[in-house]
Motif scaffolding. Structure first.
Motif, PDB file in Angstrom:
ATOM      1  N   THR B  77     -34.900  53.317 -11.703  1.00  0.00           N
ATOM      2  CA  THR B  77     -35.252  51.887 -11.661  1.00  0.00           C
ATOM      3  C   THR B  77     -33.978  51.058 -11.500  1.00  0.00           C
ATOM      4  O   THR B  77     -33.939  50.129 -10.693  1.00  0.00           O
ATOM      5  CB  THR B  77     -36.013  51.466 -12.936  1.00  0.00           C
ATOM      6  N   VAL B  78     -32.943  51.417 -12.253  1.00  0.00           N
ATOM      7  CA  VAL B  78     -31.658  50.713 -12.128  1.00  0.00           C
ATOM      8  C   VAL B  78     -31.152  50.824 -10.682  1.00  0.00           C
ATOM      9  O   VAL B  78     -30.780  49.822 -10.059  1.00  0.00           O
ATOM     10  CB  VAL B  78     -30.608  51.296 -13.101  1.00  0.00           C
ATOM     11  N   LYS B  80     -32.816  51.568  -7.893  1.00  0.00           N
ATOM     12  CA  LYS B  80     -33.697  50.874  -6.942  1.00  0.00           C
ATOM     13  C   LYS B  80     -33.437  49.373  -6.947  1.00  0.00           C
ATOM     14  O   LYS B  80     -33.294  48.746  -5.901  1.00  0.00           O
ATOM     15  CB  LYS B  80     -35.174  51.102  -7.344  1.00  0.00           C
ATOM     16  N   VAL B  81     -33.422  48.794  -8.152  1.00  0.00           N
ATOM     17  CA  VAL B  81     -33.280  47.340  -8.266  1.00  0.00           C
ATOM     18  C   VAL B  81     -31.897  46.909  -7.773  1.00  0.00           C
ATOM     19  O   VAL B  81     -31.764  45.914  -7.072  1.00  0.00           O
ATOM     20  CB  VAL B  81     -33.533  46.875  -9.721  1.00  0.00           C
ATOM     21  N   MET B  82     -30.887  47.724  -8.098  1.00  0.00           N
ATOM     22  CA  MET B  82     -29.542  47.387  -7.658  1.00  0.00           C
ATOM     23  C   MET B  82     -29.434  47.469  -6.136  1.00  0.00           C
ATOM     24  O   MET B  82     -28.893  46.569  -5.492  1.00  0.00           O
ATOM     25  CB  MET B  82     -28.555  48.362  -8.308  1.00  0.00           C
TER      26      MET B  82
END
Lengths: 331, 202
Positions: B77-78, B80-82
């Motif tokens: 998730t980190v 992907k979002v980054m």
């Protein structure tokens, strides 16, 4: 002040941009309900998997819909509990990553506080107030003397009200989600079945598992005797007991606290039987009743963005070590 | 070129920043509990100590499984979002390949998947696949090579070793994945899905 609200505590991935805690600039809700319907309820691992698949898509959509970029956002508010831990973590990790990259304040929001502040998007909360929070995961009576101050008067000792609805729906053969289906059927039936009024005592607590068991036993016994269940009447009888006890204890809380504002929040606030029962009682007692439209009753990022504004005003901040909590009290 | 490497799929939590072929920050500890609380402060420290901002990163290498379902999602998730926010490519990496990276011989990396099952992947010294990452019932004669794992089994295994350069060299020119479609590689359905499939057959 623009707050990005992030909610992923159950089966909705939802983000919203809220201005000053009252104005909804944009909201995106990606519901997984159709998927979980196959299984007759929310499957936590599937919910977590869908959140991670959808998270960046929802972030992108909410910004595009608002015509804004992350630079226009002043703070990020996120649900960090209570809820399904795997689901919560996706919204939380996304919130922390965005807060880190863009160097924005991170505001931790309690899911129930979010539900309560959904009402603020309809009209500003007036204090003191009593909030009745009813959903698939929660049943709580909360007293608020001012913004972002919560005193939990009571809650369910076992099943949440929405949970009881889903189980009763299954027993009488209605599809998931059970709540709206039982509500619809109840409207066509009569209260003919002898069911108990659950936890009819002096506390502000609720208990719905006994009532649920009574329905299950009744269906079973009638089957044994070869009798046909009149489904709409059973739905009406069950719903009447639920709405009666919720209304009774809520009105008592209002009276005992000398409060004349009632707000209702959570998915079960969409229940027509409950709405009409509360409205009648509030009209009689001269109580200002606010029930948000249905889109604000179910889980959404807008309520988190609204609550986040008042949490921020109270000085609530989290650092990048903020963790998700499956259970936690509203304080 | 500036790279961020993230692995939270196994008990071995790895966060690294590599700038022009030099490791400027490395967190590599077998303390993968509470990863969701720990990982962002570690990443923050990684940028601070490397003296760069997130906006300076050119590419993210993110482990997308197999391993702990929740663990995979936290790091991914980190990443992907980054990658989405910074509009940079993200390259998915196998957790089993990371475990195998520090060896100069054929190895088979194993993660305990319970009830006798393992996530297994075989790699040679150049990280070419010799046994495709799979979810399989463990049978010793299935695999050729030294068995490595962080988990305790009833048979002998060796501790995995990390060679970050080898991984980066191997994947430096891989095409990045669109973060919207970068997803975990669980190698296993959820129990609810398995049951549904099973019930459907019977």
């Amino acid at each position: 002040m623009y707050i990005l609200g992030i909610e992923s505590s159950c089966d909705e991935t939802s983000l919203s941009i809220i201005k000053d805690g009252t104005v909804e600039v944009s909201t995106v809700v990606l519901s997984q309900m159709d998927t979980h319907a196959y299984y007759g309820g929310v499957v936590p691992e599937i919910a977590s998997r869908m959140h991670v698949e959808n998270i960046t898509i929802v972030i992108d959509e909410v910004l595009k819909k608002a015509g804004m970029s992350m630079d226009d956002i002043d703070a990020i508010a996120v649900t960090y509990g209570p809820g399904l831990i795997g689901s919560l973590l996706i919204g939380l990790m996304a919130a922390k990553t965005l807060a880190f990259i863009y160097n924005k304040p991170l505001i931790p929001v309690h899911h129930i506080a979010g539900h309560i502040y959904a009402n603020n998007l309809v009209r500003p909360l007036e204090f003191p107030l009593i909030a009745l929070v009813v959903s698939g995961g929660h049943t709580e009576l909360v007293y608020m003397k001012e913004d972002y101050s919560f005193e939990v008067l009571g809650g369910t000792l076992d099943d949440a009200v929405g949970e009881a609805y889903d189980k009763v729906a299954r027993v009488i053969g209605l599809p998931y989600p059970g709540g709206p289906n039982v509500d619809r059927l109840a409207a066509t039936g009569k209260d003919t079945y002898d069911l108990p009024l659950p936890l009819n005592d002096d506390s502000y607590n609720f208990s719905f598992s006994g009532l649920k068991s009574a329905v299950i036993n009744l269906v079973h016994n009638e089957k044994q005797r070869g009798n046909e269940i009149i489904k709409e009447n059973l739905a009406a009888s069950f719903q009447n007991r639920v709405t009666e006890i919720l209304t009774k204890k809520t009105i008592r809380a209002l009276k005992e606290r000398g409060v004349s504002n009632l707000i209702v929040a959570g998915g079960v606030a969409a229940n027509k039987g409950l709405r009409s029962s509360l409205k009648q009682a509030c009209d009689k007692e001269n109580i200002n009743l606010t029930i948000p439209e249905i889109k604000y009753c179910t889980d959404n990022g807008a309520m988190i963005g609204a609550a986040g504004y008042y949490a921020y005003a109270k000085g609530l901040r989290a650092d990048l070590s903020l963790n998700a909590k499956a259970t936690m009290e509203l304080k | 070129m500036k790279y961020l490497f993230v692995n939270s799929a196994t008990t071995n939590l790895v966060v690294a920043i590599i700038i022009d072929g030099k490791i400027t920050y490395l967190y590599n500890e077998n303390d993968g509990n509470d990863t969701s609380a720990k990982i962002m402060p570690i990443i923050e420290e990684a940028f601070l100590k490397s003296n760069i901002r997130p906006q300076d990163i050119d590419k993210i290498f993110a482990v997308n499984g197999p391993g702990s379902f929740t663990g995979i999602r936290v790091g991914l998730t980190v990443a992907k979002v980054m990658a989405y926010a910074l509009n940079i490519p993200v390259v998915p990496i196998s957790s089993l390949e990371v475990m195998a990276s520090g060896f100069d011989e054929d190895v088979v990396a194993l993660i305990d998947a319970r009830r006798g099952y393992v996530f297994a992947g075989g790699y040679d010294k150049d990280l070419n696949s010799t046994y495709k990452d799979s979810y399989v019932l463990f049978e010793k004669n299935k695999f050729n090579g030294k068995l490595i794992s962080f988990d305790n089994f009833s048979f002998e295994t060796f501790k995995p070793k990390l060679d970050l350069f080898k991984i980066i060299l191997k994947h430096e020119n891989d095409d990045g994945v669109n973060p919207h479609v970068l997803n975990p590689n669980y190698l296993k359905l959820t129990e609810a899905e398995e049951k549904r499939l099973y019930d459907g057959r019977n």
